[in-house]
Design an enzyme around this catalytic site. Sequence first.
Site, PDB file in Angstrom:
ATOM      1  N   ASP A 237       0.883  -1.165   0.000  1.00  0.00           N
ATOM      2  CA  ASP A 237       0.000   0.000   0.000  1.00  0.00           C
ATOM      3  C   ASP A 237       0.918   1.211   0.000  1.00  0.00           C
ATOM      4  O   ASP A 237       1.546   1.522   1.009  1.00  0.00           O
ATOM      5  CB  ASP A 237      -0.886  -0.031   1.262  1.00  0.00           C
ATOM      6  CG  ASP A 237      -1.719   1.242   1.435  1.00  0.00           C
ATOM      7  OD1 ASP A 237      -1.663   2.116   0.545  1.00  0.00           O
ATOM      8  OD2 ASP A 237      -2.422   1.347   2.454  1.00  0.00           O
TER       9      ASP A 237
ATOM     10  N   LYS B  22       2.788  11.645  -3.275  1.00  0.00           N
ATOM     11  CA  LYS B  22       1.903  10.784  -4.070  1.00  0.00           C
ATOM     12  C   LYS B  22       0.859  11.612  -4.822  1.00  0.00           C
ATOM     13  O   LYS B  22       0.417  11.237  -5.894  1.00  0.00           O
ATOM     14  CB  LYS B  22       1.208   9.777  -3.156  1.00  0.00           C
ATOM     15  CG  LYS B  22       0.235   8.841  -3.863  1.00  0.00           C
ATOM     16  CD  LYS B  22      -0.334   7.828  -2.906  1.00  0.00           C
ATOM     17  CE  LYS B  22      -1.461   7.027  -3.500  1.00  0.00           C
ATOM     18  NZ  LYS B  22      -2.031   6.106  -2.508  1.00  0.00           N
TER      19      LYS B  22
ATOM     20  N   GLU C 241      -7.127   0.466  -4.501  1.00  0.00           N
ATOM     21  CA  GLU C 241      -7.137   0.325  -3.038  1.00  0.00           C
ATOM     22  C   GLU C 241      -8.446  -0.268  -2.489  1.00  0.00           C
ATOM     23  O   GLU C 241      -8.398  -1.167  -1.660  1.00  0.00           O
ATOM     24  CB  GLU C 241      -6.821   1.668  -2.381  1.00  0.00           C
ATOM     25  CG  GLU C 241      -5.360   2.062  -2.585  1.00  0.00           C
ATOM     26  CD  GLU C 241      -5.080   3.530  -2.306  1.00  0.00           C
ATOM     27  OE1 GLU C 241      -5.968   4.229  -1.793  1.00  0.00           O
ATOM     28  OE2 GLU C 241      -3.952   3.974  -2.603  1.00  0.00           O
TER      29      GLU C 241
ATOM     30  N   ASP D 142     -12.930   5.010   2.408  1.00  0.00           N
ATOM     31  CA  ASP D 142     -11.491   5.125   2.703  1.00  0.00           C
ATOM     32  C   ASP D 142     -11.107   6.584   2.923  1.00  0.00           C
ATOM     33  O   ASP D 142     -11.007   7.363   1.974  1.00  0.00           O
ATOM     34  CB  ASP D 142     -10.687   4.519   1.548  1.00  0.00           C
ATOM     35  CG  ASP D 142      -9.170   4.580   1.785  1.00  0.00           C
ATOM     36  OD1 ASP D 142      -8.733   5.213   2.767  1.00  0.00           O
ATOM     37  OD2 ASP D 142      -8.424   3.998   0.981  1.00  0.00           O
TER      38      ASP D 142
END
Length: 567
Positions: free
Chosen positions: A6, A68, A145, A168
């Site tokens: 992850d 990211k 994800e 999430d």
Amino acid sequence: MIIGIDLGTTNSLAAYYTEDGPRIIPNRLGERLTPSAVSIDENDQVYVGKTALERMAVHPDEGASLFKRSMGSRKEFHLGGRTFSAEELSSFVLRSLKEDAEYYLGQEVTEAVISVPAYFNDIKRKATKRAGELAGFKVERIISEPTAAAIAYGLYQKKDSTRFLVFDLGGGTFDVSILELDDDIMEVRAVAGDNYLGGEDFTNLILDTFLEEHHIDKNSLSEKERLYFRNQAEKCKCQNGADSFFRMQAVRNGERLESLITRRDFDKKAAQLFDRIKQPVRRSLADAGVRISEIDEIVLVGGTTKMPAVRKFVGKLFGRLPDTSVNPDEAVALGAAIQGAMKERRESIREVILTDVCPFTLGTEVSIRTEGDRLESNHFCPILERNTVIPASRTEKFYTVYDHQTQVDIHILQGESRFASNNVSLGTISLTVPDNKAGEEEISVTYTYDVNALLEVEAKIKSTGETVTKLIKNQESDMTLEQMQARMKELSYLKIHPRDQEPNKVLLLRGERLYEEATGELREQLEAVTRQFEYILDKQDPDRIAEARKDYEEALDWIEEELWSGQ
Ligand code: ADP
Ligand code: MG
């Protein structure tokens, strides 16, 4: 062995598969989460994770985090005079995780499944894959994800058909996905999200309240101070005890400052954030064509879902309690590890077919004939609608629009706007067609989106049978294999800090930071205990070092405590 990774905006972690299910791989500090931060010193030593964050508190110009978000973009990060892209910085994080995994598993690890947010577009997915390759991995698969999280929650083992929603909320991103399991096939039905919403916003809320209360102008803070205050706010946010308030403390100019924020006040201030959370939830439900009541399970993912306020909000929004049986920090990595094992076709896992959806609408630009027989260009024609289940392939037919038209451009676009110019251009295919009357030449355009969310466009001229295919490449950031190997070589002078020295280094950096925060007697004590520790380090006796490290850590804990108690 294929490990699952992850690669988060805030934290990254790796997991592997055992006969008893997936397990997290601890990092060099023995911790399960590795902050996605990188810092590089003047000796070309690369620090990753907590060590990098500690170093950034003292040397803010030599580190970076949150990269990211810029994955696949041309944004440049400057670390102590050197320049890197987001994918290169990510590759350092991955290199560090790879070393940790190899040490922990006692074998070379060269294959990985890496997760990305469901709404990462083609360019960002490719950049993530390249980051993995730069780190020396063969990237077996890029997985979304929420899909990974759903796997971790064992939703793929359900007997009956089930529909679930993955919620999430991470450090800087929010991602809602609706998945459906039917006859061993798990499909992502819809995804929606907000790329700028997450735990950071809750931290900032506490930080702003604190600064306001103490009349500190945010803009007057140096980068170092800003980081320090942010860290204090972050610590405060993570107090999830039974207290009815958050307590934030910090030292400024030798003065100890404190703010108490009641949970009720906090909830009020966070109302705006919760409103923003509702929007992608609604959109995903609408896109999937389901009502809240038709969702069988709600799965919480991301560190921010540990906040009681968030759990309460989710409970209210969906009218039921979410499933929290898997640690929300770890679900994605665990699921990626299971996916890796599925790829290796381990017997112990039931085979499921995973599908995904394409996160954006893909289409092309067309000209439309208006009433006055005028040609109006700049119209967008969707070919693959957003949230189409992939792998998918769709064909549309187009025709020449005027007599003697011999040139046809297929402009490949991604986005949701009616107008071509508002959408993102991914490339163009130019065709030469036979000279003919308007509408006589037919071109079939096929968009194919594969499981890794890579787009291939094929254009075929009916009359001549000529076919042109294009695999969508981002001219800006796509590299050839040679370019990639060259860059790997260039970056190879940078070495990840030796793992066996990491626990010592992180403490020394903490000592350095505390030295800057302390004054007077505490400073002298810090100097003394640090010297003592360095002296033992020089002796290079592992047993003595381990013992001294414990003493040093205790001393630092005590000094830090003293700092807060204001002497
Ligand atoms: P990402 O997927 O963006 O890398 P994570 O899922 O690791 O992020 O979540 C990180 C966020 O979770 C951070 O903002 C962090 O402050 C928050 N977080 C982690 N633990 C807690 C906690 N116990 N209470 C509140 N927030 C937490
Ligand atoms: Mg995450």
